[in-house]
Design a protein around this motif. Structure first.
Motif, short mmCIF file in Angstrom:
data_model
loop_
_atom_site.label_atom_id
_atom_site.label_comp_id
_atom_site.label_asym_id
_atom_site.label_seq_id
_atom_site.Cartn_x
_atom_site.Cartn_y
_atom_site.Cartn_z
N LYS A 292 34.42 24.11 39.35
CA LYS A 292 35.78 24.39 38.89
C LYS A 292 35.77 24.93 37.46
O LYS A 292 36.46 25.91 37.15
N ALA A 293 35.01 24.28 36.59
CA ALA A 293 34.95 24.72 35.19
C ALA A 293 34.33 26.11 35.09
O ALA A 293 34.77 26.94 34.28
N LEU A 294 33.31 26.37 35.92
CA LEU A 294 32.68 27.70 35.92
C LEU A 294 33.68 28.76 36.36
O LEU A 294 33.73 29.86 35.78
N PHE A 295 34.49 28.45 37.34
CA PHE A 295 35.53 29.37 37.80
C PHE A 295 36.50 29.69 36.67
O PHE A 295 36.86 30.86 36.44
N ILE A 296 36.92 28.65 35.95
CA ILE A 296 37.85 28.85 34.83
C ILE A 296 37.19 29.71 33.75
O ILE A 296 37.84 30.60 33.16
N GLY A 297 35.92 29.46 33.47
CA GLY A 297 35.20 30.24 32.47
C GLY A 297 35.16 31.72 32.83
O GLY A 297 35.34 32.59 31.97
N VAL A 298 34.90 32.02 34.11
CA VAL A 298 34.87 33.41 34.56
C VAL A 298 36.24 34.05 34.45
O VAL A 298 36.38 35.21 34.04
#
Length: 253
Positions: free
Chosen positions: A113-119
């Motif tokens: 989830k955090a990686l998605f937000i970062g992208v």
């Protein structure tokens, strides 16, 4: 390794995320846009460049780290706290799965989830500034390690917390101030010498510095030290989680 258990936990947590996908998508876009308006326009008009990089582009790695750390911590902490709150955590503890499989399921989902937000933030930033990434492998490595390490931290917080107020205590009073004081919106070299020394005791400095190096080839601390710091933080988180499940601290009470 019980892969079915890992997949079941991971899919359950991701399903909860996709149920609020619109909110999860819009919130970081709006927040990033506001940061660019406030910092990029107001401060950027006074500080045009930092070490040869436009100020608008300079703050992008810090913005990504700020959101990724907050999202990873909050998602992981809530993910494990809610089963404690309603009592379903005992189903995990009594099932034929070990702590590593439980941890991979919850932490993996929170990190995703955090990686998605970062992208999403990285793509949003591209509409505001001309962004060049010099070292893609290093950028991806720092981003993934940060997602995992702060998801582990959130996982520990979720186990430690006894109520919803405690669940928000550390992210609000510790993590957010450390990120703002960790060189997210400025270079440590811009501080007076005494404050530079103080800043180096902030672990977030090493994460932001290494991540910024992957974009612009510039950093406040050597990149190998930054990489070692994030790897050490991840290993420490795993060790603490292993101790929690071995002793049952805050789990069997």
């Amino acid at each position: 390794m019980n892969h079915n258990a890992i997949v079941a936990i991971y899919q359950y947590e991701m399903a909860r995320f996709f149920r609020t996908l619109l909110q999860s998508f819009i919130s970081p876009v709006v927040s990033t846009s506001l940061y660019f308006v406030v910092f990029g326009a107001a401060i950027g008009s006074r500080i045009e460049e930092v070490e040869g990089v436009s100020y608008g582009a300079f703050i992008v790695p810090g913005l990504i780290m700020l959101s990724v750390m907050q999202q990873a911590t909050s998602n992981a902490s809530f993910g494990i706290y809610f089963p404690k709150f309603i009592g379903t955590i005992y189903e995990h503890l009594s099932a034929p799965i070990d702590f590593l499989e439980i941890t991979i399921g919850y932490v993996g989902a929170a990190a995703t989830k955090a990686l998605f937000i970062g992208v999403v933030i990285l793509i949003t930033a591209g509409f505001f500034v001309d962004l060049q990434i010099q070292n893609w492998p290093a950028m991806i490595a720092f981003l993934i390690l940060t997602c995992i390490s702060f998801s582990l931290l959130g996982f520990i917080i979720g186990i430690w917390a006894k109520n919803f107020e405690q669940l928000q205590l550390i992210p609000l009073l510790v993590i957010t101030p450390l990120v703002f004081l960790g060189g997210s919106f400025y270079s440590i070299s811009m501080l007076p010498p005494a404050w530079q020394t103080v800043a180096y005791f902030n672990p977030v400095v090493y994460l932001v510095s290494g991540f910024r190096w992957s974009f612009f080839g510039m950093s406040d601390v050597p990149v190998l030290i930054s990489l070692g710091a994030i790897a050490g933080f991840t290993a420490l988180g795993l060790a603490v989680v292993a101790w929690i499940f071995r002793t049952g601290w805050r789990l069997r009470q």
